[in-house]
Design a protein around this motif. Structure first.
Motif, short mmCIF file in Angstrom:
data_model
loop_
_atom_site.label_atom_id
_atom_site.label_comp_id
_atom_site.label_asym_id
_atom_site.label_seq_id
_atom_site.Cartn_x
_atom_site.Cartn_y
_atom_site.Cartn_z
N ASN A 35 0.63 -1.10 0.14
CA ASN A 35 0.03 -0.13 0.04
C ASN A 35 1.00 1.24 -0.14
OD1 ASN A 35 -2.00 1.92 0.39
ND2 ASN A 35 -2.56 0.97 2.32
N ILE A 36 0.80 1.98 -1.09
CA ILE A 36 1.85 2.99 -1.19
C ILE A 36 0.86 4.50 -1.03
CG2 ILE A 36 3.18 4.54 -2.84
CD1 ILE A 36 3.89 1.79 -4.13
N GLN A 37 1.12 5.37 0.00
CA GLN A 37 0.51 6.41 0.23
C GLN A 37 1.59 7.57 0.38
OE1 GLN A 37 -2.76 6.65 0.60
NE2 GLN A 37 -3.05 4.62 0.46
N GLU A 38 1.07 8.51 -0.69
CA GLU A 38 1.90 9.73 -0.67
C GLU A 38 3.55 9.44 -0.99
OE1 GLU A 38 0.48 12.62 -0.64
OE2 GLU A 38 -1.33 11.61 0.03
N GLY A 39 3.55 8.22 -1.87
CA GLY A 39 4.91 8.15 -2.59
C GLY A 39 5.60 7.46 -1.55
N LYS A 40 5.15 6.61 -0.30
CA LYS A 40 5.89 5.78 0.60
C LYS A 40 5.01 4.73 0.78
CE LYS A 40 8.36 9.61 2.79
NZ LYS A 40 8.19 10.77 2.38
N VAL A 41 5.87 3.53 1.23
CA VAL A 41 5.10 2.45 1.77
C VAL A 41 4.43 2.68 3.07
CG1 VAL A 41 5.56 -0.02 2.35
CG2 VAL A 41 7.20 0.84 0.47
N ALA A 42 3.06 2.43 3.04
CA ALA A 42 2.17 2.65 4.17
C ALA A 42 2.07 1.05 4.86
CB ALA A 42 0.97 3.07 3.87
N SER A 43 1.78 0.13 4.31
CA SER A 43 1.62 -1.05 4.61
C SER A 43 2.22 -1.98 3.80
CB SER A 43 0.39 -1.21 5.28
OG SER A 43 -0.65 -1.17 4.03
N VAL A 44 2.19 -3.33 4.09
CA VAL A 44 2.61 -4.48 3.23
C VAL A 44 1.86 -5.59 3.89
CG1 VAL A 44 4.44 -6.03 2.60
CG2 VAL A 44 5.03 -3.68 3.15
N ASP A 45 1.05 -6.19 2.97
CA ASP A 45 0.30 -7.47 3.15
C ASP A 45 0.65 -8.72 2.09
OD1 ASP A 45 -1.48 -9.22 4.46
OD2 ASP A 45 -3.36 -8.04 3.75
N THR A 46 0.04 -9.97 2.14
CA THR A 46 0.49 -10.88 1.19
C THR A 46 -1.01 -11.41 1.03
OG1 THR A 46 0.75 -12.45 2.98
CG2 THR A 46 2.62 -11.22 1.80
N VAL A 47 -1.29 -11.92 -0.27
CA VAL A 47 -2.48 -12.93 -0.56
C VAL A 47 -2.01 -14.05 -1.27
CG1 VAL A 47 -2.99 -11.37 -2.78
CG2 VAL A 47 -4.72 -12.83 -1.38
N ALA A 48 -2.59 -15.23 -0.86
CA ALA A 48 -2.13 -16.60 -1.54
C ALA A 48 -2.54 -16.45 -2.98
CB ALA A 48 -2.72 -17.57 -0.69
N ASN A 49 -1.55 -16.97 -3.96
CA ASN A 49 -2.11 -17.16 -5.41
C ASN A 49 -3.18 -18.28 -5.47
OD1 ASN A 49 -2.39 -16.91 -8.05
ND2 ASN A 49 -0.25 -17.70 -8.47
N LEU A 50 -3.94 -18.39 -6.48
CA LEU A 50 -5.11 -19.37 -6.52
C LEU A 50 -4.41 -20.57 -7.57
CD1 LEU A 50 -8.01 -17.00 -7.85
CD2 LEU A 50 -7.44 -18.18 -5.57
N GLU A 51 -5.13 -21.73 -7.22
CA GLU A 51 -4.60 -22.63 -8.05
C GLU A 51 -4.30 -22.44 -9.71
OE1 GLU A 51 -3.44 -26.70 -8.19
OE2 GLU A 51 -4.07 -25.62 -6.56
N HIS A 52 -3.52 -22.97 -10.26
CA HIS A 52 -3.36 -22.58 -11.39
C HIS A 52 -3.58 -23.78 -12.41
CE1 HIS A 52 -1.14 -21.52 -15.21
NE2 HIS A 52 -1.02 -20.48 -14.88
N GLY A 53 -4.74 -23.67 -13.03
CA GLY A 53 -5.39 -24.88 -13.89
C GLY A 53 -5.13 -24.30 -15.35
N ALA A 54 -5.71 -24.79 -16.10
CA ALA A 54 -5.86 -24.62 -17.66
C ALA A 54 -6.47 -23.07 -17.93
CB ALA A 54 -6.65 -25.64 -18.52
N GLY A 55 -5.70 -22.30 -18.47
CA GLY A 55 -6.06 -20.87 -18.32
C GLY A 55 -6.29 -20.15 -17.25
#
Length: 132
Positions: A35-55
């Motif tokens: 999360n970038i606010q006013e050109g600086k890092v305000a917060s950092v989070d992660t989200v798991a990727n989804l299963e990668h099937g066809a397409g």
């Protein structure tokens, strides 16, 4: 890049600023969300990727759109997810993978305006010669 936005970086576990940038968007372990606010890092989070099937490279685009991501920095990308990002209103920035080892380098490069927007002709053609 806007002074305020949510930036996604494809990452290897465990994610975060010190994590390795994943060489393959669709198969990354997770996305580090900065999360970038006013050109600086305000917060950092992660989200798991989804299963990668066809397409399956379009599914992570929808996931990132649902999270409110405005931009992503990648070292390569296929044509289908590139089109999906455009439709979702998420700006794709290109960074040479050799210059991107850690997520913090991707964030620094974005904040410094070092990465150009990726063009459709830069997408991988699915011939196995592209590492994204």
């Amino acid at each position: 890049m806007n002074a305020s936005m949510l930036l996604a970086v494809p990452s290897n576990n465990p994610g975060g600023l010190a994590a390795q940038v994943s060489g393959h968007f669709g198969h990354c372990d997770l996305f580090t969300l900065i999360n970038i606010q006013e050109g600086k890092v305000a917060s950092v989070d992660t989200v798991a990727n989804l299963e990668h099937g066809a397409g399956g490279c379009v599914a992570p685009v929808n996931l990132l759109q649902d999270k409110g991501v405005g931009a992503i920095v990648v070292g390569g990308l296929g044509a289908r997810p590139m089109q999906a990002f455009a439709a979702a209103g998420i700006t794709v920035y290109y960074a040479d993978q050799a210059a991107l080892s850690k997520v913090e380098a991707a964030v620094s490069g974005m904040l410094a305006g070092k990465f150009p927007q990726m063009r459709p002709e830069q997408t991988c053609k699915g011939d196995g010669n592209c590492h994204h």
